[in-house]
Scaffold this motif. Structure first.
Motif, PDB file in Angstrom:
ATOM      1  N   ARG A  25     -47.764 -13.075  47.552  1.00  0.00           N
ATOM      2  CA  ARG A  25     -46.807 -12.351  46.715  1.00  0.00           C
ATOM      3  C   ARG A  25     -47.265 -12.490  45.279  1.00  0.00           C
ATOM      4  O   ARG A  25     -48.297 -13.108  45.022  1.00  0.00           O
ATOM      5  CB  ARG A  25     -45.393 -12.900  46.938  1.00  0.00           C
ATOM      6  N   LYS A  26     -46.494 -11.941  44.348  1.00  0.00           N
ATOM      7  CA  LYS A  26     -46.966 -11.881  42.968  1.00  0.00           C
ATOM      8  C   LYS A  26     -47.167 -13.260  42.344  1.00  0.00           C
ATOM      9  O   LYS A  26     -48.144 -13.487  41.644  1.00  0.00           O
ATOM     10  CB  LYS A  26     -45.964 -11.087  42.120  1.00  0.00           C
TER      11      LYS A  26
ATOM     12  N   PHE B 251     -43.036  -9.124  53.191  1.00  0.00           N
ATOM     13  CA  PHE B 251     -43.589 -10.468  53.359  1.00  0.00           C
ATOM     14  C   PHE B 251     -43.135 -11.249  54.590  1.00  0.00           C
ATOM     15  O   PHE B 251     -43.902 -12.003  55.164  1.00  0.00           O
ATOM     16  CB  PHE B 251     -43.229 -11.337  52.143  1.00  0.00           C
TER      17      PHE B 251
ATOM     18  N   TYR C 213     -43.566 -19.712  54.468  1.00  0.00           N
ATOM     19  CA  TYR C 213     -42.769 -18.547  54.837  1.00  0.00           C
ATOM     20  C   TYR C 213     -42.484 -17.823  53.530  1.00  0.00           C
ATOM     21  O   TYR C 213     -41.759 -18.315  52.670  1.00  0.00           O
ATOM     22  CB  TYR C 213     -41.464 -18.993  55.513  1.00  0.00           C
ATOM     23  N   ILE C 214     -43.101 -16.678  53.368  1.00  0.00           N
ATOM     24  CA  ILE C 214     -43.078 -16.008  52.064  1.00  0.00           C
ATOM     25  C   ILE C 214     -41.872 -15.076  51.953  1.00  0.00           C
ATOM     26  O   ILE C 214     -41.655 -14.220  52.811  1.00  0.00           O
ATOM     27  CB  ILE C 214     -44.381 -15.205  51.864  1.00  0.00           C
ATOM     28  N   THR C 215     -41.093 -15.288  50.885  1.00  0.00           N
ATOM     29  CA  THR C 215     -40.012 -14.362  50.555  1.00  0.00           C
ATOM     30  C   THR C 215     -40.319 -13.779  49.176  1.00  0.00           C
ATOM     31  O   THR C 215     -41.115 -14.347  48.433  1.00  0.00           O
ATOM     32  CB  THR C 215     -38.653 -15.087  50.488  1.00  0.00           C
TER      33      THR C 215
ATOM     34  N   ASP D  21     -41.479  -9.754  42.317  1.00  0.00           N
ATOM     35  CA  ASP D  21     -41.827  -8.735  43.309  1.00  0.00           C
ATOM     36  C   ASP D  21     -40.815  -7.590  43.341  1.00  0.00           C
ATOM     37  O   ASP D  21     -40.962  -6.649  44.103  1.00  0.00           O
ATOM     38  CB  ASP D  21     -41.914  -9.380  44.698  1.00  0.00           C
TER      39      ASP D  21
ATOM     40  N   ALA E 260     -50.372  -6.482  52.476  1.00  0.00           N
ATOM     41  CA  ALA E 260     -51.568  -5.915  51.846  1.00  0.00           C
ATOM     42  C   ALA E 260     -52.711  -5.899  52.854  1.00  0.00           C
ATOM     43  O   ALA E 260     -53.486  -4.944  52.932  1.00  0.00           O
ATOM     44  CB  ALA E 260     -51.942  -6.748  50.620  1.00  0.00           C
TER      45      ALA E 260
END
Lengths: 292, 780
Positions: A187-188, B683, B701-703, B708, B763
């Motif tokens: 993420r960013k 994500f 665990y991506i939030t 974003d 991505a």
């Protein structure tokens, strides 16, 4: 959380003595990696030697020769805001801004980041291309190692029992140069990088283009790696055209040996090695000064 | 009701000061003194295994251990719609992380140490990790006793299989209708398991005293469902189990129904009378309470040459996990909503709730709708691309309107769906040229529509009690949970509007089942509608009592009276005014000089009036649900062609909320929904490897982060009144995340011509598809 002894000695000598006398002791700087590992039972030190009272391990200074010496306890936030680092090596200051979150950067230290030995560490590729030197000290000796000789595997360094990192030195560069750092996470912000890349050239009349290149890649091998093949290719080219940059970026793949893990796949890491290397090179060639 | 004062106003939240000052208390803040014990659970390391033997003797002998509980002793079943869940595993374990034993000890460390001393002998069994494979006759059976479990009448378990609910729709003649279609698209989609990641992990404290009275303090969305399910499973009289819930630090569904509470009460019973606290670590939270179910969806849509949808044939395989006591109703919801918000005359839909050896699937914001719309809204996009129809015009043309027949054969109520679709598109600038992308980037736009009904039993009801104080302030007792969505504020506004008082004078309380009235659960975006109706009735009841007192006092008809700004007034005689203060407790004298009245207490209760059962074979019936909230969302993105990284530029959304009781709250819900929709769309994924969680930490665990989020958000709403809603309102909580992910995927297609059918849109997936696209273009 297991039980352990906690000490916070007033002098470096006291710290080093405790570390030597207690093989189960660990030095404690920011704790941003150590605390997590202790909670996960990945490490279980019997004693934590808190370094926070040792002022000589703190701060950034430039010596008479222009070398920059960054104390091991200097935080990522301090480096990223340091006027001298921003002026001389802005890409390194920029790299430090990618570490964790603001809270982590306020707490985590450069020494801790290096000793943690993560191949994904944000600070390392820049320190590789800057030929940084690691200052080490134990109760009985001091030594200095080039950063490229400091790591021997993921989480593994050649630090000896009883020894701590006291500083990182960035040797002065007396010629023209330009450097850049790119990284990508999932993420960013506030995420561990999937791939990191740093590249720079320094003026060198012996090379055909007048530039000698250094490239380092992170998160694509057990340690940060130097992209030797790509460097060699560039160091032999007379002009740095777009085609040459493309080819160099493709060549960097030879230097990477990424794996698939929970963050991403080997394939995507390879894609990123190419793109990020290319972006670094474009920055320093197009954005920097053409020498010939 | 003409012209409202506080209903419809964006007033400040009633809980704002408590929360920003830290005065608000959460379950873990409640203090119990030095007698408190701490619990830890021993969890199954296997996805599917027989329990051969459990020996707890060494754990019991450890100093500081006060109680050990296992499924040998506590071997009852618990569940909301299907009683298939164990408190502690007995006979078998069915997922990695299932509680096998619990320990209560003086400290968490001792409890953890004791768990390691419990010896469990397992015999591993073959496991099921794919929902479609679960249906294979060769697949191992996960619940041999499915045929013996109790279940709600609208759930259809298939004994002897891994299907714990099977919902069918048979409407019209899809087989022939597909033959008439000019374009038919059939695609398969995948949605992974997710976790809700509320800021506050689950925590519960239970105390069981020597008289057999049990009190449970818990971070729950459902105090009364807790009492109902736990008292039944543990055979307690309902009035001997008291559930207290302070404020919640978020829930998003994972704190609905019962989870960890079923483990802590048995320990409290054995350690009586000492209170026992059980709290999940963040790592446990990811796979040991509820997760969002996975979904494999096959969607087939056919349209004629005028762009009218003629038929759909949709199959949903829900990867519902090891226990489906709650999840069975997600399958049902996916069935009765299976077409998305469109007028489709011919439908075949099959929704299967499949047992797998994955973590327990449960409710999560959207309750199946984000998952099925992920598939439906992308197939519609594919059709539009293929036929050259505009995705906005196509949706507006096929959108359900009032009077249309829904997928289950009922009549659709009035809805502003078409307006929502057009408004979201307009706010995004759908018809305007795209801005020029930066070099190496491409711009794309996508849109998706949605509908969602409150998924609940037909008898999910609400109660409200409204008590006046001497100074005419009010205590409003309800049991809908304030979990951040703003329901306390909305309830205060409704009560204040009816009573003619300031909303700030209405204090709304967190529930205690001994003193607060019944509320089914805080789920399904049902509170504004259902609890709102109960609160409105309670306020009207109190108002009637007040006006009766004043009319007796002045000897006039109550019709001539009104309450304005805390005063009873006579509409025809300005000299007659009476402050509510004092009189709401001490009454007023009537014309004979006699004191009348007493403490004013308003009472309201509400039950959905007219929901009917659906036919088991066809899914058809006059009214499947109380209502549908509809809406649409449009997304504009910029994608990096080299890395596949997406920048969200703009999101525009519009929902039909019936009536916005608090417009700012609607806007905030919308922004929160967009955040969650983007986070899950870009994500989130709980990575399960043979049933083992691989990324159960917030590092892995991506939030989404605030960085974003879109550069611009345009939230809006339309108000087509809900005839049976308070002031015309219907719910708009979960809905706002439903269309986000498919709108995003459609925007990616618009930008790059690649279609991502498995959530999330990473991505990496985009780049992989781009490479395939480039290879294909080279070979042509």
């Amino acid at each position: 959380m297991p039980t352990f002894a906690y000490v916070c000695p007033p002098t470096l000598n006291d710290c080093l003595k405790l570390l030597k006398e207690n093989p189960g002791a660990k030095p404690y700087a920011g704790g941003t990696d150590l605390m997590v590992k202790m909670r996960d039972h990945a490490v279980s030190p019997q004693m934590l030697v808190d370094l926070k009272k040792i002022d000589k391990l703190k701060g950034i200074r430039e010596d008479a020769e222009g070398n920059i010496i960054i104390g091991a306890l200097t935080t990522h936030a301090e480096i990223s805001e340091s006027p001298v680092v921003l002026e001389k090596y802005p890409f390194f200051a920029h790299a430090c801004r990618w570490v964790g979150s603001q809270q982590i950067r306020n707490r985590g230290t450069i020494g801790g980041n290096i000793c943690n030995g993560s191949p994904a560490a944000e600070t390392l590729p820049s320190l590789y291309i800057l030929d940084a030197r690691i200052h080490l000290e134990s109760i009985s000796s001091t030594r200095t190692l080039p950063i490229r000789e400091f790591f021997c595997g993921p989480g593994k360094t050649c630090i000896l029992p009883g020894e701590i990192v006291t500083a990182v030195e960035i040797p002065n560069i007396s010629v023209e140069f330009s450097g850049s750092y790119h990284r990508q996470g999932r993420r960013k912000v506030v995420c561990i990088a999937m791939v990191t890349a740093a590249a720079m050239w320094r003026q060198d009349e012996t090379s055909p283009s007048g530039m000698r290149f250094s490239i380092a890649l992170g998160s694509v091998a057990p340690t940060v790696v130097v992209a030797k093949n790509a460097e060699n290719y560039l160091n032999e080219c007379a002009v740095c055209s777009d085609d040459v940059i493309e080819h160099a970026a493709m060549t960097a793949l030879k230097d990477a040996s990424p794996i698939s893990d929970i963050r991403t796949t080997c394939d995507y890491r390879n894609d990123l090695v190419y793109v990020l290397t290319k972006r670094c090179l474009k920055d320093i060639i197009c954005g920097g000064r053409e020498l010939k | 009701m003409s012209g409202t004062k506080v209903v419809g106003a964006s007033v400040t939240r009633t809980d704002a000061l408590e929360k920003v000052t830290g005065a608000a208390k959460y379950t873990d803040d409640v203090k119990f003194g030095p007698g408190m014990l701490y619990a830890k659970l021993l969890r199954s390391p296997h996805p599917h295994a027989k329990i051969v033997k459990i020996d707890t003797s060494k754990a019991e002998a450890l100093p500081g251990v006060r109680a050990v509980a296992t499924g040998q002793e506590f071997n009852s079943y618990i569940g909301l719609y299907l009683l298939d869940r164990t408190l502690y595993a007995f006979d078998k374990v069915r997922y990695v992380g299932e509680p096998v034993a619990g320990v209560a000890a003086d400290t968490e460390d001792i409890a953890e140490e004791a768990c390691k001393l419990i010896e469990v002998e397992y015999e591993e069994l073959p496991a099921v990790f794919d929902p479609e494979y679960a249906l294979d006759p060769q697949a191992p059976i996960i619940h041999e006793k499915l045929g013996e479990y109790e279940y709600a009448p609208f759930i259809f378990p298939q004994a002897g299989t891994n299907i714990s609910n099977y919902f069918k729709v048979r409407k019209g003649d899809p087989e022939n209708a597909f033959k008439e279609c000019a374009c038919v698209i059939e695609e398969e989609f995948y949605v992974p398991h997710l976790q809700h990641t509320p800021l506050e992990p689950h925590v519960a404290v239970a105390k069981y005293d020597h008289s057999g009275f049990c009190t449970l303090w818990t971070s729950s969305q459902s105090p009364f469902a807790q009492r109902n399910l736990l008292a039944k499973a543990l055979k307690m009289p309902y009035n001997k189990l008291r559930v207290i819930v302070p404020y919640l630090g978020g829930g998003f569904g994972c704190k609905a129904g019962v989870s960890i509470e079923a483990c802590v009460i048995p320990l409290a019973m054995k350690a009586s009378p000492r209170p026992v606290k059980l709290r999940m670590t963040r790592e446990e939270e990811f796979f040991c309470t509820f997760v969002r179910q996975g979904l494999k969806a096959k969607v087939k849509i056919g349209v004629n040459d005028e762009g009218k949808i003629l038929a759909m044939e949709n199959t949903y395989y829900w990867d519902a996990g090891a226990y489906t006591e709650y999840g069975v109703n997600i399958t049902r919801a996916s069935g009765y909503s299976s077409t998305g918000p469109y007028n489709v005359p011919n439908v075949k839909a099959d929704a299967y709730c499949c047992y797998t050896n994955h973590p327990v699937g449960g409710p999560m914001r959207g309750f199946g709708m984000p998952e099925i719309h992920w598939a439906i809204e992308q197939v519609i996009d594919i059709i539009c691309r293929k036929t050259g129809m505009d995705p906005v015009a196509f949706r507006a043309k096929n959108a359900l309107q009032g009077g249309d027949i829904t997928v289950t054969g009922g009549v659709m109520h009035d809805t502003g769906l078409q307006k929502c679709i057009l408004k979201a598109a307009e706010d995004l600038g759908w018809d305007k040229p795209k801005h020029e992308a930066k070099p190496g980037k491409r711009v794309g736009r996508g849109i998706a529509a949605m509908w969602k009904a409150p998924a609940m039993p037909p008898d999910a009801s609400s109660g409200a009690i409204l008590k006046f104080n001497e100074d005419a302030t009010v205590n409003l007792l309800v049991s809908g949970m304030e979990l951040g969505q703003g329901t306390h504020t909305v309830m205060a506004q409704i009560a204040a509007e009816v009573l003619g008082i300031a909303y700030e004078t209405v204090r709304v309380h967190t529930p205690d089942t001994d003193y607060s009235p019944y509320e089914w659960q805080t789920v399904a975006s049902r509170l504004t509608w259902s609890m709102g109706n109960a609160v409105k009735m309670a306020a009207e009841d109190a108002r009637t009592q007040i006006l009766k007192l004043a009319s007796d006092h002045w000897d006039c008809a109550p019709d001539n009276l009104d309450i304005i700004d805390g005063y009873v007034i006579h509409k025809g005689d300005p000299s007659k005014t009476q402050s509510l203060k004092h009189m709401v407790i001490y009454g007023l004298t009537n014309k004979d000089g006699l004191l009348k009245g007493g403490p004013i207490i308003g009472r309201g209760n509400f039950i959905p009036p007219d929901v009917s059962a659906l036919d088991k074979e066809t899914g058809q019936g006059p009214k499947s649900v109380v209502h549908f909230t509809t809406g649409a969302q449009a997304v504009e993105i910029e994608v990096d062609e080299e890395t596949g990284v997406i920048d969200i530029k703009k999101v525009a959304s519009c929902y039909d909320v019936g009536k916005a009781i608090n417009p700012m709250n609607v806007v905030c819900q919308t922004i929160g929904g967009i955040y969650m929709g983007l986070s899950t769309g870009l994500f989130e994924q709980l990575q399960l490897r043979k049933g083992n969680p691989a990324n159960n930490s917030l590092a892995d665990y991506i939030t989404a982060t605030v960085m974003d989020m879109p550069e611009e958000i345009f939230p809006s709403f339309v108000e087509v009144p809900q005839v049976d809603g308070p002031f015309g309102a219907r719910g708009v909580g979960e809905h706002t995340m439903v269309p986000t992910a498919p709108a995003l995927a459609n925007a990616v297609y618009d930008a790059l011509g690649v279609r991502i059918k498995s959530m999330p849109v990473t991505a990496e997936k985009i780049l992989c598809e781009l490479k395939v696209q480039r290879l294909e273009s080279q070979t042509v």
